[in-house]
Design an enzyme around this catalytic site. Structure first.
Site, PDB file in Angstrom:
ATOM      1  N   LYS A   1       0.811  -1.225   0.000  1.00  0.00           N
ATOM      2  CA  LYS A   1       0.000   0.000   0.000  1.00  0.00           C
ATOM      3  C   LYS A   1       0.842   1.271   0.000  1.00  0.00           C
ATOM      4  O   LYS A   1       0.398   2.308  -0.475  1.00  0.00           O
ATOM      5  CB  LYS A   1      -0.927   0.001   1.226  1.00  0.00           C
ATOM      6  CG  LYS A   1      -2.093  -0.949   1.075  1.00  0.00           C
ATOM      7  CD  LYS A   1      -3.230  -0.549   2.005  1.00  0.00           C
ATOM      8  CE  LYS A   1      -4.314  -1.609   2.023  1.00  0.00           C
ATOM      9  NZ  LYS A   1      -4.227  -2.467   3.216  1.00  0.00           N
ATOM     10  N   ARG A   2       2.042   1.158   0.539  1.00  0.00           N
ATOM     11  CA  ARG A   2       2.925   2.324   0.548  1.00  0.00           C
ATOM     12  C   ARG A   2       3.161   2.871  -0.854  1.00  0.00           C
ATOM     13  O   ARG A   2       3.472   4.032  -1.050  1.00  0.00           O
ATOM     14  CB  ARG A   2       4.295   1.950   1.139  1.00  0.00           C
ATOM     15  CG  ARG A   2       4.358   1.898   2.635  1.00  0.00           C
ATOM     16  CD  ARG A   2       5.790   1.690   3.096  1.00  0.00           C
ATOM     17  NE  ARG A   2       6.427   0.543   2.450  1.00  0.00           N
ATOM     18  CZ  ARG A   2       7.380   0.630   1.535  1.00  0.00           C
ATOM     19  NH1 ARG A   2       7.857   1.801   1.177  1.00  0.00           N
ATOM     20  NH2 ARG A   2       7.896  -0.459   0.989  1.00  0.00           N
TER      21      ARG A   2
END
Ligand code: GLU
Length: 478
Positions: free
Chosen positions: A252-253
């Site tokens: 998700k980063r």
């Protein structure tokens, strides 16, 4: 007959990694006239959710992945949901008990943690010591009388090298000592993933297990179970890990990683399909824009790269633009665009949407871009951009707009050709051209100094809306 499966756990949205696994299984099945099975691995009761299962199916269908057997379809080897297969698993656990392949282990989590720490401190791979391997019946009974709970462990053959030929990784060799005796049944009686996956794959007659590289280390354990039960071992193909552009594991980063997020951003399924296929695979030629059919006919699992696949977000966006601009039929594209128009509050009928799409599609990379690109076709009370004000407030600007207004008003209607004629006339009469002529009109009708082709915008708006917009601007500049 090739039989492959996609076996997601319904614990969250379908992310790119799993979507790629599903896609490669699908392509491989299609390429070989085989079958794809959709099995739901929902044995983790805490984290599995019915709604995720539904979303997953919806995303797979959206991507254009179809399966032949599975939860919503049934099939010869139903049920296809692991939570409904407990009876089947119990039969095979019973077999392993009978044959002595599994044994009861009474070690507490604390004891195991101690062992693990000690191994790590001494630089050994942490694995079970084998303490309960050879307990006598009497000892077992004594421990159970004391109220000790137990798990069932698989008796792994000490020191044996498990060797298999992975279709992507090549020859893989893992020594049993790297993992030791592993748990098959938890203390609450539930069997673990490594066990149920083997039972399912064997009974469902899976010929090729195609899945993410993160499962490579599970494979030798699974092979031991196949052997213990006398099942034929399928072929394995472990797909390369997907990295972000900074070469760390995609997460998700790195931004959106779920198929749903891409859908919501306005990616079209054909571009997603194409983009996912390029994660670890490359066509022979230079052309990377390939239809589903092209990919299916060209794909071979052995051509999948062993090296990690780097997810190139910019490239996926570019691909999406290609599909929006060149590949999709206008009618179809418009249908897909409607939820986006609606999301941005742009109300109109289908014909108008279609006209707008025809004009703006060349400038779109995602359907979310509709927000800005379609703005001048829908919004009447726009503001004037700061650096646009001089164009409508200058004396020349005002004169251009006044004359433009008169000429539009005199016409029956206005289309792209009339617009050209009018601007030519203004050029002659006022002796203005270029920026001085076109900017006032653009700024007056859109509030901006750049954007859509004016002739096409004006044609789409029609005479009355053009006049109304100008009247509003005259109030503003007078
Ligand atoms: N449920 C497993 C996962 O989602 C499937 C593993 C496998 O394909 O064997 O990772």
């Amino acid at each position: 007959m090739v039989r492959v499966r996609f076996a997601p756990s319904p614990t969250g949205y379908l992310h790119l990694g799993n979507a790629r696994t599903a896609l490669f299984n699908y392509i491989y099945a299609k390429h070989n006239n085989g079958k794809l099975i959709l099995r739901i691995e929902d044995t983790d009761k805490e984290r599995s959710k019915k709604e995720y299962e539904e979303l997953l199916i919806d995303d797979l269908k959206w991507l254009g992945i179809e399966w032949d057997e599975g939860i919503d379809k049934g099939g010869e080897f139903a049920p296809y949901r692991q939570s409904e297969r407990t009876e089947i698993y119990n039969q095979y656990i019973e077999k392993l008990k009978q044959s002595g392949h599994i044994y009861k282990c009474y070690c507490t989590p604390e004891e195991l943690e101690e062992e693990r720490k000690r191994a790590l401190a001494e630089g050994r791979p942490p694995r079970y010591s084998g303490k309960c391997r050879n307990l006598s019946k009497e000892e077992q009974e004594r421990l159970e009388k004391e109220g000790k709970s137990y798990v069932w462990r698989f008796r792994a053959p000490d020191g044996e090298n498990i060797v298999f030929e992975d279709l992507i990784k090549g020859l893989v060799e893992i020594n049993v000592n790297e993992f030791g005796d592993f748990v098959i049944v938890r203390s609450d009686g539930s069997p673990v993933y490594n066990f149920v996956v083997v039972i399912d794959d064997a009974l469902m007659k899976i010929t090729h297990v195609i899945r993410g590289e993160d499962h490579l280390s599970n494979t030798p354990k699974q092979i031991l179970i196949y052997r213990a039960l006398g099942f034929e071992v399928p072929k394995f193909a472990h797909l390369p890990i997907i990295l972000g552009e900074d070469r760390s594991k995609l997460s998700k980063r790195h931004g959106a990683v779920s198929v749903r997020a891409f859908r919501e951003e306005g990616y079209v399924s054909e571009a997603m399909f194409n983009g996912l296929a390029l994660l670890g695979w490359h066509p022979k030629g230079d052309n990377e824009v390939l239809s589903k059919e092209d990919i299916i006919s060209e794909f071979d699992i052995e051509d999948v790269h062993n090296a990690p696949a780097v997810f190139d977000r910019a490239k996926l966006k570019w691909l999406n633009g290609v599909y929006i601009r060149e590949k999709l039929d206008l009618e179809d594209l418009t249908k897909r665009a409607i939820p986006f128009f609606e999301k941005f509050g742009y109300e109109a009928d289908f014909e108008y949407y279609k006209k707008v799409m025809e004009i703006i599609r060349d400038s779109l990379e995602t359907l979310n871009d509709i927000k800005d690109r379609a703005f001048p076709f829908f919004v009447e009370d726009y503001e004037i951009e700061e650096n646009g004000k001089e164009f409508i407030q200058s004396e020349t600007g005002k004169a251009v707009l006044k004359l433009f207004y008169e000429k539009v008003k005199d016409r029956e209607n206005i289309d792209r050709n009339e617009f050209k004629k009018i601007t030519k006339e203004i050029q002659k009469e006022l002796k203005v051209k270029g920026k001085n002529l076109f900017m006032p009109i653009r700024v007056a009708l859109t509030g901006k100094t750049s954007g859509v082709d004016m002739a096409l915008l004006i044609e789409a708006l029609g005479k009355e809306r053009v006049l109304k917009r100008l009247e509003r601007i005259f109030e503003f500049i007078s």
